[in-house]
Motif scaffolding. Structure first.
Motif, mmCIF file in Angstrom:
data_model
loop_
_atom_site.group_PDB
_atom_site.id
_atom_site.type_symbol
_atom_site.label_atom_id
_atom_site.label_comp_id
_atom_site.label_asym_id
_atom_site.label_seq_id
_atom_site.Cartn_x
_atom_site.Cartn_y
_atom_site.Cartn_z
ATOM 1 N N LYS A 143 0.821 -1.209 0.000
ATOM 2 C CA LYS A 143 0.000 0.000 0.000
ATOM 3 C C LYS A 143 0.858 1.264 0.000
ATOM 4 O O LYS A 143 0.397 2.316 -0.391
ATOM 5 N N THR A 144 2.076 1.191 0.319
ATOM 6 C CA THR A 144 2.939 2.373 0.403
ATOM 7 C C THR A 144 3.913 2.476 -0.780
ATOM 8 O O THR A 144 4.860 3.245 -0.742
ATOM 9 N N VAL A 145 3.643 1.726 -1.865
ATOM 10 C CA VAL A 145 4.516 1.806 -3.043
ATOM 11 C C VAL A 145 4.353 3.161 -3.717
ATOM 12 O O VAL A 145 3.223 3.606 -3.938
ATOM 13 N N PRO A 146 5.456 3.868 -4.058
ATOM 14 C CA PRO A 146 5.341 5.160 -4.768
ATOM 15 C C PRO A 146 4.613 4.986 -6.097
ATOM 16 O O PRO A 146 4.770 3.963 -6.784
ATOM 17 N N ILE A 147 3.888 5.987 -6.492
ATOM 18 C CA ILE A 147 3.089 5.876 -7.719
ATOM 19 C C ILE A 147 3.955 5.760 -8.976
ATOM 20 O O ILE A 147 3.543 5.129 -9.950
ATOM 21 N N ASN A 148 5.155 6.355 -8.949
ATOM 22 C CA ASN A 148 5.991 6.233 -10.159
ATOM 23 C C ASN A 148 6.427 4.800 -10.402
ATOM 24 O O ASN A 148 6.658 4.383 -11.544
ATOM 25 N N LYS A 149 6.511 3.946 -9.312
ATOM 26 C CA LYS A 149 6.803 2.520 -9.516
ATOM 27 C C LYS A 149 5.623 1.832 -10.157
ATOM 28 O O LYS A 149 5.776 0.984 -11.054
ATOM 29 N N VAL A 150 4.408 2.194 -9.728
ATOM 30 C CA VAL A 150 3.206 1.623 -10.334
ATOM 31 C C VAL A 150 3.148 1.996 -11.817
ATOM 32 O O VAL A 150 2.846 1.168 -12.688
ATOM 33 N N ILE A 151 3.465 3.253 -12.105
ATOM 34 C CA ILE A 151 3.443 3.725 -13.501
ATOM 35 C C ILE A 151 4.451 2.952 -14.343
ATOM 36 O O ILE A 151 4.151 2.517 -15.452
ATOM 37 N N ILE A 170 3.156 -0.489 -15.141
ATOM 38 C CA ILE A 170 2.098 -0.454 -16.170
ATOM 39 C C ILE A 170 2.703 -0.186 -17.544
ATOM 40 O O ILE A 170 2.286 -0.779 -18.548
ATOM 41 N N GLU A 171 3.706 0.700 -17.648
ATOM 42 C CA GLU A 171 4.353 0.978 -18.930
ATOM 43 C C GLU A 171 4.981 -0.272 -19.527
ATOM 44 O O GLU A 171 4.859 -0.537 -20.728
ATOM 45 N N LYS A 172 5.639 -1.069 -18.664
ATOM 46 C CA LYS A 172 6.298 -2.273 -19.161
ATOM 47 C C LYS A 172 5.284 -3.326 -19.581
ATOM 48 O O LYS A 172 5.466 -4.015 -20.590
ATOM 49 N N PRO A 226 -0.727 -1.105 -5.462
ATOM 50 C CA PRO A 226 -0.786 -1.337 -6.906
ATOM 51 C C PRO A 226 -2.064 -2.069 -7.300
ATOM 52 O O PRO A 226 -2.551 -2.924 -6.561
ATOM 53 N N PRO A 227 -2.618 -1.766 -8.444
ATOM 54 C CA PRO A 227 -3.788 -2.504 -8.919
ATOM 55 C C PRO A 227 -3.391 -3.924 -9.298
ATOM 56 O O PRO A 227 -2.219 -4.224 -9.530
ATOM 57 N N PHE A 279 -0.162 6.729 -25.424
ATOM 58 C CA PHE A 279 0.295 7.809 -24.554
ATOM 59 C C PHE A 279 -0.773 8.081 -23.494
ATOM 60 O O PHE A 279 -1.976 8.114 -23.802
ATOM 61 N N ILE A 280 -0.320 8.301 -22.243
ATOM 62 C CA ILE A 280 -1.253 8.577 -21.141
ATOM 63 C C ILE A 280 -0.772 9.832 -20.441
ATOM 64 O O ILE A 280 0.378 9.906 -19.982
ATOM 65 N N ASN A 281 -1.652 10.833 -20.397
ATOM 66 C CA ASN A 281 -1.341 12.103 -19.753
ATOM 67 C C ASN A 281 -1.917 12.110 -18.331
ATOM 68 O O ASN A 281 -3.066 11.711 -18.107
#
Length: 844
Positions: A27-35, A38-40, A60-61, A89-91
């Motif tokens: 639950k405490t994973v930074p969002i940029n790791k989640v992003i 998902i990109e990979k 993470p979802p 692309f995701i903004n």
């Protein structure tokens, strides 16, 4: 001691607690790791501002969710919005500011690829560039007008006031049809002169700075400052590029070939310096669309790249006066008119007298009563004019029609008389030289990738001489006329942002007539020859600005109807940027030419303009063919510039009559070639308002006439060493230039005194071009000043002095038998003495 059942219970409980702990950690994973995950997993790319996601952590979802489900999950867990563009692309942006964000992607219409480093200006004040994905982002304002531009594409202006803040703009730029030439270096020799990636020197007269001895941007005078370009007799009608004769150069004015290039029989260019917009000079590697030339190409275009405002100017100097006017008939059409005329009808200035003495020395005009103690009278009248007209009309958004007309004329009338030994002798001479031309062009942009241009042109040249000698009641008439018609078709195709292709067809008909008529004794000869040539052209160009590669290759296939002969002419231009400061260039070409100028007798046309045009007969007058290759290194850093070029050139099919011999070869008719190996060096430094340069040229230029007893000897136009230096100063509206030119003397042939019988002299020569004239050296100065009044009227004054030191420079020397003394006399011709000139111009 624990029982087995109790052990199993504790074991399961341990891992259950450990699993809960692990979930708490997720639950405490930074969002940029989640992003990143998902990109990979989904092969997408996120765009966001670091400040919008800083410090955010979440669970993470599930990996089994779809991309849209995961984005919906993230949106619920954060105060962010996620915009999915084509699953690529995701903004990401904050909900509370989404109305303030304006974003977009910019693509090329040619290949739908993102455009990096495109310039976007918001409301004429905020400017950013796109990233590697073509993406940009602004904070919205009350009004949102975007101006988008990039080299090689047509600029676009859009309004984004009603743009949905939840979606990014999708912007497509069209490739620019008008080819933007890449500039290798600006301010070569002077401001307004540049060198392009294709190896051409380009002169912009309206931006022209100043050169020593020039107060006006005269195209043919200015080009003589370029290393490898000289005039062996100080004339714009005798420009020698890498050892070639003047007629081997192709001079084009708005697509019209010009057979006359000089007023005052060579001292002034026929091209109005206040008219031309762009002058391109190719010493090598010219486009396959240029034919009928074995030496350089000088292409002059007076069509502006953009529609300019109405303008008018008028000027006068110590030789001529001129006017220029341009008027916009509408937003899509304009007319342009220029006219220039000599002022000799009203005044004979010091400049005119120096020019007159230079042009007419050692001709029948000045030799009429030479060395005779008689009452000699002469009445001379000389004048010239030129005029041009242009009409341009755009039709819709795709078509443009341009009509160009030009007329040029020089006229000399001389009446001479003398009484010697009670015999009255007189001559009434008239010499007229003129060139008329017209070109009608139509250009159509079919779409963003294809354009077509068609030219229909005519050029008519005439050299007319009429000599009336009272002694013997003899009249001599000589005429040389050229009528040149043609059609050019050129198509351009943009294949991609890096590659383009051009193809075309050209038809050319050249008719040349030579007339000689003499009375007492009667003689009449009129010869007319016509050649028709067809040419197919294909040319491809590859340009990669990132890899610093420029490559252009083409070929021209000529078919000459009369000889049923095909000639293939490949051309190549290659440029590679070794680094951002050092550039390597390779140029090569094969070319041919069906016409040339010859001299039958040195006294033809009074010895003034004694050359006449003829066409090849494919036997005694061959088709001239040239081959040339050059290698150069170009270095530019910290306002230093160094250009070193080595070249090899060979021209086959030349005739002795075309080379202007005044020795034992003057009356010998044979064919051969010349071969030249040379080096050209230019060093330049710019310091604040000063620009100084030094150029050096080395030439080893030799004739080869296999059917002559001396099969190899130096070329008449060889200047083994040429050295030029200049310094210019330009600040605000004041310009001044000082420079000098030094060259080794041109070859000459001396008589063999040991073999001459002085009692009955007949000139016996040594080996052709066995020695040289004295060194040529000249110092020149020029200066201009311009100012503007409150009501917008501009004034400009100029002063120039040629040959400040008044050095007596010999430019030719030959020998003849004097009819008065029956002895051999040496005849010398000299360059201009100290010659001042002043100019005044007013522009509205």
């Amino acid at each position: 001691m624990l029982l087995p059942k109790q052990f199993h219970f504790l074991f399961i409980l341990f891992f259950f607690v450990l699993g809960l702990y692990a979930q708490d950690e997720e639950k405490t994973v930074p969002i940029n790791k989640v992003i990143n995950d998902i990109e990979k997993l989904h092969q997408v790319s996120f765009n966001y501002l670091e400040g919008d996601i800083a410090g955010l952590q979440l669970t993470p979802p599930k990996k089994t969710l779809s991309l849209d489900q995961k984005l919906h999950y993230l949106a619920k867990k954060t105060n962010l919005s996620f915009e999915n563009i084509g699953n690529k692309f995701i903004n990401i942006y904050k909900n509370k500011t989404e109305a303030q964000i304006l974003c977009g992607y910019i693509y090329s219409a040619a290949d739908r690829k993102p455009i990096e480093d495109a310039n976007i200006i918001l409301n004429s004040k905020i400017q950013i560039t796109t990233d590697s994905k073509g993406y940009f982002e602004f904070k919205k304002e009350n009004t949102n007008t975007l101006l988008i531009s990039h080299i090689g594409f047509t600029a676009k202006k859009i309004s984004a006031d009603n743009q949905d803040s939840k979606s990014c703009l999708q912007i497509v730029l069209e490739p620019e049809i008008t080819e933007l030439k890449e500039i290798k270096a600006n301010s070569i020799l002077a401001s307004g002169i540049s060198k392009n990636t294709d190896g051409a020197f380009e002169i912009k007269p309206k931006k022209f700075g100043i050169l020593p001895g020039l107060i006006e941007p005269d195209a043919l005078q200015a080009m003589q400052q370029i290393p490898g370009v000289n005039s062996i007799d100080e004339s714009v009608s005798s420009i020698n590029v890498r050892g070639g004769t003047h007629d081997q150069n192709l001079f084009l004015w708005n697509g019209i070939r010009m057979y006359q290039t000089g007023h005052f029989f060579g001292l002034i260019s026929v091209f109005n310096p206040n008219l031309a917009h762009t002058i391109s000079i190719y010493k090598n590697g010219s486009s396959a669309f240029f034919g009928e030339s074995v030496s350089s190409v000088v292409a002059i275009s007076s069509t502006p790249e953009t529609l300019e405002k109405n303008s008018f100017s008028a000027g006068i100097n110590m030789i001529n006066a001129d006017v220029y006017g341009k008027y916009n008939l509408s937003k899509k059409s304009f007319i342009e008119i220029s006219a220039r005329k000599s002022i000799t009808d009203f005044a004979e200035t010091l400049t005119y007298k120096e020019y007159f003495d230079k042009v007419f020395q050692n001709t029948t005009i000045t030799d009429f009563a030479k060395n005779q103690n008689v009452d000699y009278q002469s009445d001379k009248k000389f004048g010239f004019y030129d005029a041009t007209f242009k009409y341009a009309q755009k039709i819709g958004n795709k078509d443009q029609i341009i009509l160009d007309l030009i007329t040029i004329q020089d006229k000399l009338k001389v009446f001479q008389s003398a009484t010697a030994n009670n015999i009255y002798k007189s001559e009434n001479n008239t010499l007229r030289q003129q060139n008329y031309g017209g070109n009608l062009s139509w250009k159509r942009n079919w779409n963003s990738f294809n354009t077509t241009k068609i030219n229909i042109y005519n050029s008519a040249y005439a050299l007319l001489g009429n000599q009336n000698n009272s002694v013997g009641n003899q009249i001599v008439i000589q005429e040389n006329t050229v009528n040149n018609n043609g059609v050019n078709l050129e198509n351009q195709h943009i294949i991609s942002s890096k590659f383009s292709l051009s193809d075309g067809y050209q038809f050319n008909e050249m008719g040349i007539t030579n007339l000689e008529q003499v009375t007492n004794p009667d003689f009449y000869r009129k010869v007319k020859d016509v050649l028709r040539t067809h040419a197919l052209i294909a040319e491809g160009k590859y340009r990669d600005t990132i890899a610093r590669i420029y490559f252009k290759a083409g070929t021209r296939i000529n078919y000459i109807e009369k000889f049923k002969k095909y000639i293939v002419e490949p051309r190549i231009q290659f440029s590679y940027g070794i680094n951002k400061n050092l550039n390597l260039e390779i140029l090569g070409e094969l070319k041919s030419q069906n016409s040339q100028q010859i001299i039958d007798l040195q006294k033809d046309y009074f010895g003034i303009e004694k050359r006449r045009w003829i066409v090849s007969n494919n036997t005694t007058i061959p088709i001239q063919k040239s081959k040339q290759i050059s290698f150069s290194l170009f270095y530019k850093k910290n306002d230093w510039l160094l250009d070193i070029e080595n070249f090899y050139k060979k021209v086959n099919g030349i005739t002795t009559a075309s080379q202007g011999f005044q020795n034992q070869l003057e009356f010998i008719r044979t064919t051969g070639d010349y071969e030249i190996l040379g080096t050209e060096i230019l060093i330049q430094k710019k310091l604040n308002h000063f620009l100084t340069w030094l150029s050096y040229t080395f030439n080893n230029n030799n004739y080869h006439f296999v059917n002559y007893e001396f099969s190899s000897f130096p070329n008449n136009f060889e200047l083994t060493h040429t050295l030029s230096w200049a310094v210019t100063y330009e600040k605000n509206n004041f310009k001044i230039a000082l420079g000098t030119k030094w060259s080794s003397g041109r070859p000459k042939t001396s008589p063999d005194i040991s073999k001459i019988d002085l009692s009955d002299p007949v000139i016996v020569y040594n080996r052709p071009n066995n020695t040289n004239l004295h060194i040529f050296s000249q110092v020149n100065l020029s200066s201009t000043y311009k100012w503007e009044t409150a009501n917008g009227i501009q004034y400009k004054v100029g002063l120039s002095i040629l040959n400040i030191l008044n050095r007596k420079n010999e430019i030719s020397e030959y020998y003849r038998i004097s009819s008065l003394t029956n002895s051999i006399e040496e005849v010398e011709t000299f360059a201009l003495q100290r010659t001042p000139n002043m100019s005044f111009r007013i522009s509205l």
